[in-house]
Design a protein around this motif. Structure first.
Motif, PDB file in Angstrom:
ATOM      1  N   VAL A  78       3.929   5.074  -7.298  1.00  9.58           N
ATOM      2  CA  VAL A  78       4.607   5.147  -8.596  1.00  9.58           C
ATOM      3  C   VAL A  78       4.542   3.781  -9.267  1.00  9.58           C
ATOM      4  CG1 VAL A  78       6.757   5.707  -9.806  1.00  9.58           C
ATOM      5  CG2 VAL A  78       6.224   6.841  -7.638  1.00  9.58           C
ATOM      6  N   LEU A  79       4.302   3.780 -10.584  1.00  3.23           N
ATOM      7  CA  LEU A  79       4.373   2.563 -11.395  1.00  3.23           C
ATOM      8  C   LEU A  79       5.354   2.813 -12.535  1.00  3.23           C
ATOM      9  CD1 LEU A  79       3.481  -0.228 -12.395  1.00  3.23           C
ATOM     10  CD2 LEU A  79       1.512   0.878 -13.489  1.00  3.23           C
ATOM     11  N   ILE A  80       6.345   1.913 -12.669  1.00  5.44           N
ATOM     12  CA  ILE A  80       7.405   2.068 -13.668  1.00  5.44           C
ATOM     13  C   ILE A  80       7.395   0.856 -14.591  1.00  5.44           C
ATOM     14  CG2 ILE A  80       9.875   2.461 -14.023  1.00  5.44           C
ATOM     15  CD1 ILE A  80       9.987   3.173 -10.976  1.00  5.44           C
ATOM     16  N   ALA A  81       7.459   1.101 -15.893  1.00  4.90           N
ATOM     17  CA  ALA A  81       7.509   0.018 -16.882  1.00  4.90           C
ATOM     18  C   ALA A  81       8.201   0.532 -18.137  1.00  4.90           C
ATOM     19  CB  ALA A  81       6.099  -0.473 -17.213  1.00  4.90           C
ATOM     20  N   PRO A  82       8.734  -0.374 -18.960  1.00  2.03           N
ATOM     21  CA  PRO A  82       9.366   0.069 -20.212  1.00  2.03           C
ATOM     22  C   PRO A  82       8.357   0.587 -21.231  1.00  2.03           C
ATOM     23  CG  PRO A  82       9.372  -2.323 -20.056  1.00  2.03           C
ATOM     24  CD  PRO A  82       8.920  -1.822 -18.725  1.00  2.03           C
ATOM     25  N   SER A  83       7.080   0.176 -21.091  1.00  2.00           N
ATOM     26  CA  SER A  83       6.031   0.669 -21.984  1.00  2.00           C
ATOM     27  C   SER A  83       4.670   0.304 -21.404  1.00  2.00           C
ATOM     28  CB  SER A  83       6.186   0.089 -23.405  1.00  2.00           C
ATOM     29  OG  SER A  83       6.115  -1.324 -23.377  1.00  2.00           O
ATOM     30  N   PHE A  84       3.643   0.947 -21.953  1.00  3.92           N
ATOM     31  CA  PHE A  84       2.266   0.719 -21.522  1.00  3.92           C
ATOM     32  C   PHE A  84       1.391   0.534 -22.758  1.00  3.92           C
ATOM     33  CE2 PHE A  84       4.304   3.041 -18.173  1.00  3.92           C
ATOM     34  CZ  PHE A  84       3.711   2.627 -16.976  1.00  3.92           C
ATOM     35  N   ALA A  85       0.563  -0.496 -22.765  1.00  2.00           N
ATOM     36  CA  ALA A  85      -0.428  -0.631 -23.827  1.00  2.00           C
ATOM     37  C   ALA A  85      -1.382   0.563 -23.752  1.00  2.00           C
ATOM     38  CB  ALA A  85      -1.192  -1.936 -23.681  1.00  2.00           C
ATOM     39  N   THR A  86      -1.886   0.988 -24.899  1.00  5.08           N
ATOM     40  CA  THR A  86      -2.708   2.202 -24.945  1.00  5.08           C
ATOM     41  C   THR A  86      -3.912   2.113 -24.021  1.00  5.08           C
ATOM     42  OG1 THR A  86      -2.036   2.567 -27.247  1.00  5.08           O
ATOM     43  CG2 THR A  86      -3.986   3.750 -26.471  1.00  5.08           C
ATOM     44  N   ASP A  87      -4.633   0.995 -24.056  1.00  9.62           N
ATOM     45  CA  ASP A  87      -5.824   0.855 -23.209  1.00  9.62           C
ATOM     46  C   ASP A  87      -5.450   0.741 -21.733  1.00  9.62           C
ATOM     47  OD1 ASP A  87      -4.668  -1.621 -23.567  1.00  9.62           O
ATOM     48  OD2 ASP A  87      -6.494  -2.617 -24.276  1.00  9.62           O
ATOM     49  N   ALA A  88      -4.303   0.131 -21.443  1.00  5.70           N
ATOM     50  CA  ALA A  88      -3.845   0.035 -20.054  1.00  5.70           C
ATOM     51  C   ALA A  88      -3.487   1.406 -19.511  1.00  5.70           C
ATOM     52  CB  ALA A  88      -2.637  -0.891 -19.967  1.00  5.70           C
ATOM     53  N   LEU A  89      -2.820   2.210 -20.333  1.00  4.54           N
ATOM     54  CA  LEU A  89      -2.425   3.554 -19.909  1.00  4.54           C
ATOM     55  C   LEU A  89      -3.656   4.421 -19.642  1.00  4.54           C
ATOM     56  CD1 LEU A  89      -0.170   5.603 -19.398  1.00  4.54           C
ATOM     57  CD2 LEU A  89      -0.197   6.124 -21.847  1.00  4.54           C
ATOM     58  N   PHE A 140       0.844  -1.199   0.000  1.00  4.44           N
ATOM     59  CA  PHE A 140       0.000   0.000   0.000  1.00  4.44           C
ATOM     60  C   PHE A 140       0.881   1.252   0.000  1.00  4.44           C
ATOM     61  CE2 PHE A 140      -2.384   3.385   2.075  1.00  4.44           C
ATOM     62  CZ  PHE A 140      -3.619   3.304   1.451  1.00  4.44           C
ATOM     63  N   GLY A 141       0.715   2.089  -1.022  1.00  8.38           N
ATOM     64  CA  GLY A 141       1.523   3.301  -1.125  1.00  8.38           C
ATOM     65  C   GLY A 141       2.939   3.053  -1.597  1.00  8.38           C
ATOM     66  N   GLY A 142       3.194   1.900  -2.200  1.00 10.82           N
ATOM     67  CA  GLY A 142       4.549   1.556  -2.611  1.00 10.82           C
ATOM     68  C   GLY A 142       4.893   1.974  -4.024  1.00 10.82           C
ATOM     69  N   VAL A 143       6.086   1.583  -4.443  1.00  7.34           N
ATOM     70  CA  VAL A 143       6.570   1.816  -5.806  1.00  7.34           C
ATOM     71  C   VAL A 143       6.586   0.477  -6.527  1.00  7.34           C
ATOM     72  CG1 VAL A 143       8.573   2.463  -7.194  1.00  7.34           C
ATOM     73  CG2 VAL A 143       7.897   3.876  -5.256  1.00  7.34           C
ATOM     74  N   LEU A 144       5.953   0.413  -7.689  1.00  2.83           N
ATOM     75  CA  LEU A 144       5.831  -0.817  -8.460  1.00  2.83           C
ATOM     76  C   LEU A 144       6.691  -0.709  -9.715  1.00  2.83           C
ATOM     77  CD1 LEU A 144       1.900  -0.951  -8.469  1.00  2.83           C
ATOM     78  CD2 LEU A 144       3.454  -1.461  -6.572  1.00  2.83           C
ATOM     79  N   ILE A 145       7.334  -1.820 -10.074  1.00  2.00           N
ATOM     80  CA  ILE A 145       8.181  -1.795 -11.274  1.00  2.00           C
ATOM     81  C   ILE A 145       8.166  -3.153 -11.947  1.00  2.00           C
ATOM     82  CG2 ILE A 145      10.322  -2.412 -10.045  1.00  2.00           C
ATOM     83  CD1 ILE A 145      11.751  -0.388 -11.968  1.00  2.00           C
ATOM     84  N   THR A 146       8.218  -3.145 -13.282  1.00  2.94           N
ATOM     85  CA  THR A 146       8.309  -4.371 -14.060  1.00  2.94           C
ATOM     86  C   THR A 146       9.233  -4.148 -15.246  1.00  2.94           C
ATOM     87  OG1 THR A 146       7.065  -6.059 -15.271  1.00  2.94           O
ATOM     88  CG2 THR A 146       6.288  -3.781 -15.451  1.00  2.94           C
ATOM     89  N   ASN A 147       9.699  -5.245 -15.821  1.00  7.32           N
ATOM     90  CA  ASN A 147      10.564  -5.160 -16.999  1.00  7.32           C
ATOM     91  C   ASN A 147       9.813  -5.486 -18.289  1.00  7.32           C
ATOM     92  OD1 ASN A 147      10.219  -7.884 -16.558  1.00  7.32           O
ATOM     93  ND2 ASN A 147      12.389  -8.347 -16.237  1.00  7.32           N
ATOM     94  N   GLN A 148       8.465  -5.505 -18.216  1.00  2.00           N
ATOM     95  CA  GLN A 148       7.645  -5.807 -19.391  1.00  2.00           C
ATOM     96  C   GLN A 148       6.584  -4.726 -19.589  1.00  2.00           C
ATOM     97  OE1 GLN A 148       8.344  -8.464 -21.363  1.00  2.00           O
ATOM     98  NE2 GLN A 148      10.019  -8.997 -19.971  1.00  2.00           N
ATOM     99  N   GLU A 149       6.019  -4.678 -20.790  1.00  2.00           N
ATOM    100  CA  GLU A 149       4.943  -3.728 -21.073  1.00  2.00           C
ATOM    101  C   GLU A 149       3.720  -4.058 -20.220  1.00  2.00           C
ATOM    102  OE1 GLU A 149       3.763  -2.059 -25.133  1.00  2.00           O
ATOM    103  OE2 GLU A 149       2.197  -3.576 -24.815  1.00  2.00           O
ATOM    104  N   ILE A 150       3.089  -3.028 -19.672  1.00  2.00           N
ATOM    105  CA  ILE A 150       1.876  -3.205 -18.885  1.00  2.00           C
ATOM    106  C   ILE A 150       0.698  -3.399 -19.835  1.00  2.00           C
ATOM    107  CG2 ILE A 150       0.298  -2.173 -17.205  1.00  2.00           C
ATOM    108  CD1 ILE A 150       2.910  -2.761 -15.918  1.00  2.00           C
TER     109      ILE A 150
END
Length: 340
Positions: free
Chosen positions: A186-197, A161-171
């Motif tokens: 915060v959410l960090i990713a190399p890319s986001f699908a249009t509908d996901a964003l 809860f209230g953390g920072v999320l990160i992945t190495n794949q497109e959301i």
């Protein structure tokens, strides 16, 4: 490289002063006072010293480490670690991230983002990590992103809860729907699908698209009245590094989990104990003054979130000087341990 760096900074930062300078000269009849001349001199030496430092570091790239830093790009933060402290980031955030949504980044956000970026860089397979106060509270590697997210969150949903999320794949959209159920910073990713964003933007959270940017190989930290330097730890453990020192030999699955646990240990604050099974963080004990306390904390957290430790592995960020931790882990069902 040095000349290009100088040119870019000078055009952006100093050309903008021309109208101000001309106005002063016209107003004062082409004369300046001592305060104005000091301001002009400060501006000039700021540029020339930055240029000199860039040249030196370029020529000294393969020689002895030298603490000569000149970073003119800066970003004033809302405040520092606490509201009564001023905070400024010196560097080019736009080189590393493209912010797609949310409020301005804070000092504490940047510390967590730094920790998250360094942790995720250790993993090649599809991985999700959740961090809180610079430490991982959930990490999982899976064949699909949504499974990696669900299992990372399961590691410690309270701390997430209230953390920072990160992945190495497109959301993707399916994963975004699950993420959107949680309050995060915060959410960090190399890319986001249009509908996901589009979906994720509805919650006003900070969304960062991470660029493939090389990070410095030197680390500096202010200490007392000076600065500490060290080479960045670029070593990632692999199975071939491991030496079995007991009669029992770990299985292939256990060796894979030991590598996974060791990666998390590397990026967790000492004293640290990490439990892993099936490339999922079960629990960790972090930041304790006693390694026994770190172990007990991890055992309690695993039990609180319904994890059975039988068959899991344990990693420590330092060697065990006494058998107490190994005995406690054995009693909890852990039969495989990795230490430096």
């Amino acid at each position: 490289a040095a000349a290009k760096n100088f040119k870019d900074v000078w055009i952006v930062s100093e050309m903008s002063k021309y109208p101000e300078t001309l106005e002063i000269l016209n107003t004062n009849g082409a004369s300046t006072n001592i305060t104005e001349r000091k301001d002009f001199a400060t501006t000039a030496f700021n540029v020339s010293s930055h240029y000199d430092t860039a040249i030196f570091n370029y020529l000294n790239e393969n020689n002895k480490p030298a603490f000569k830093q000149s970073i003119r790009e800066n970003k004033v933060l809302r405040y520092g670690e606490n509201p009564h402290q001023q905070g400024i980031f010196y560097g080019n955030l736009n080189e590393m991230f493209k912010q797609l949504n949310g409020k301005e980044l804070s000092y504490n956000n940047l510390l967590d983002i730094d920790a998250a970026s360094n942790l995720i860089s250790e993993f090649k397979e599809t991985t999700f990590a959740v961090l809180k106060h610079n430490n991982a509270c959930g990490v999982a590697s899976r064949s699909t992103l949504i499974d990696a997210w669900n299992d990372a969150l399961a590691g410690d949903p309270a701390s997430a809860f209230g953390g920072v999320l990160i992945t190495n794949q497109e959301i993707d959209l399916a994963t975004a729907k699950e993420i959107n159920k949680l309050f995060y910073e915060v959410l960090i990713a190399p890319s986001f699908a249009t509908d996901a964003l589009e979906l994720l933007k509805s919650k006003k959270r900070i969304l960062l698209k991470q660029n493939n940017t090389a990070l410095p190989k030197a680390q500096f930290r202010t200490v007392l009245n000076g600065v500490l330097y060290q080479d960045k730890d670029l070593k990632t453990d692999v199975i071939s590094d491991m030496i079995t020192v007991t009669d029992l030999t770990p299985t292939k699955a256990q060796l894979t989990d030991l590598v996974f646990a060791s990666k998390i240990c590397k990026h967790t604050k000492s004293n640290t104990i990490v439990f892993v099974k099936g490339q999922q963080l079960f629990a960790s004990g972090v930041g304790q003054t006693s390694r026994v306390d770190a172990l007990k904390q991890a055992i309690n957290k695993a039990k609180n979130f319904g994890f059975h430790l039988n068959g899991s592995v344990m990693a420590s960020d330092a060697f065990f000087p006494f058998p107490d931790c190994v005995e406690l882990a054995n009693n909890a069902g852990i039969k495989t341990v990795i230490q430096p």
